[in-house]
Design a protein around this motif. Structure first.
Motif, mmCIF file in Angstrom:
data_model
loop_
_atom_site.group_PDB
_atom_site.id
_atom_site.type_symbol
_atom_site.label_atom_id
_atom_site.label_comp_id
_atom_site.label_asym_id
_atom_site.label_seq_id
_atom_site.Cartn_x
_atom_site.Cartn_y
_atom_site.Cartn_z
ATOM 1 N N ILE A 192 -3.339 7.649 10.524
ATOM 2 C CA ILE A 192 -2.753 6.895 9.167
ATOM 3 C C ILE A 192 -3.461 7.039 7.948
ATOM 4 N N GLY A 193 -2.567 6.792 6.924
ATOM 5 C CA GLY A 193 -3.420 7.244 5.749
ATOM 6 C C GLY A 193 -2.463 8.074 4.734
ATOM 7 N N PRO A 194 -3.006 8.728 3.678
ATOM 8 C CA PRO A 194 -4.328 8.744 3.552
ATOM 9 C C PRO A 194 -5.039 7.712 2.575
ATOM 10 N N TYR A 195 -6.289 7.451 2.667
ATOM 11 C CA TYR A 195 -7.005 6.633 2.121
ATOM 12 C C TYR A 195 -8.239 7.226 1.408
ATOM 13 N N GLU A 196 -8.585 6.473 0.392
ATOM 14 C CA GLU A 196 -9.522 7.065 -0.572
ATOM 15 C C GLU A 196 -10.964 6.596 -0.046
ATOM 16 N N VAL A 197 -11.851 7.638 -0.184
ATOM 17 C CA VAL A 197 -13.372 7.587 0.131
ATOM 18 C C VAL A 197 -13.955 6.765 -1.116
ATOM 19 N N LEU A 198 -14.516 5.644 -0.833
ATOM 20 C CA LEU A 198 -15.126 4.932 -1.700
ATOM 21 C C LEU A 198 -16.729 5.270 -2.079
#
Length: 206
Positions: free
Chosen positions: A96-102
């Motif tokens: 799932i995603g995409p999500y940002e790398v913090l």
């Protein structure tokens, strides 16, 4: 060290260590030398097998490294109790995603910016659970939010019975139904045993 050595402070008197505990005088040097050579060959062949398997693994392995601001996909898995999707893997969403790398938390862990729907999930993940997403302004991703538990599992539920058929065997007949699952289209509907579906989801047959 072996458990015997940890308990008694000396190595166990076995063919593996006869050359180290003074057993040569009792059994003779020829027998001891033969045993030592056999053990040496066993160790050498085990090492060769391990090196060969390691080379197979390393050939397909790539070191993943992400930077702050990169977009990544997050790996998920279905609930352990639902075995049908462990067999028919095409039905389960793998990422799932995409999500940002913090943030980078150590050399192999990253903190992600998760949506509010995943607020109960810890946002630090091992690099093995991530896949890199190559950003493209023209790329618009349409995906359906999946309700996940804190351990990143989800449960599939049937929403409709599309068809029914009876499979005739030599001594008995088996009734099956074609089930449409949530999060999936009709082309991904599966044939399930009617008896099992009636037991697990009786409301589908009312």
């Amino acid at each position: 060290m072996a458990p015997y050595e940890a308990l008694y402070g000396r190595k166990c008197r076995s063919p593996l260590y006869w050359d180290e505990v003074g057993e040569r005088k009792m059994l003779g040097p020829d027998l001891i030398n033969d045993m030592i050579e056999i053990v040496r060959q066993i160790r050498l062949r085990i090492k060769e097998a391990q090196d060969r398997q390691k080379s197979y693994f390393d050939a397909r392995r790539t070191e993943l490294k992400f930077n702050i601001g990169d977009k990544v996909f997050l790996k998920i898995s279905p609930s352990k109790g639902i075995t049908r999707f462990g067999i028919k893997g095409k039905l389960k969403p793998r990422f799932i995603g995409p999500y940002e790398v913090l943030d980078e938390v150590g050399p192999v862990a990253y903190r992600l910016a998760l949506p509010p729907s995943l607020g109960n999930v810890h946002n630090v993940f091992h690099v093995s659970q991530l896949r890199k997403y190559v950003y493209d302004p023209k790329h618009i991703i349409h995906y359906e939010e999946v309700s996940l538990t804190p351990d990143l599992n989800y449960e599939e539920k049937p929403i409709a019975i599309l068809d029914q058929k009876i499979q005739q065997l030599r001594n008995k007949s088996i009734s099956t139904v074609k089930v449409l699952w949530n999060h999936h289209g009709q082309e991904e509907a599966t044939w399930e045993l009617e008896e099992k579906m009636r037991e697990q989801y009786p409301e589908m047959f009312m």
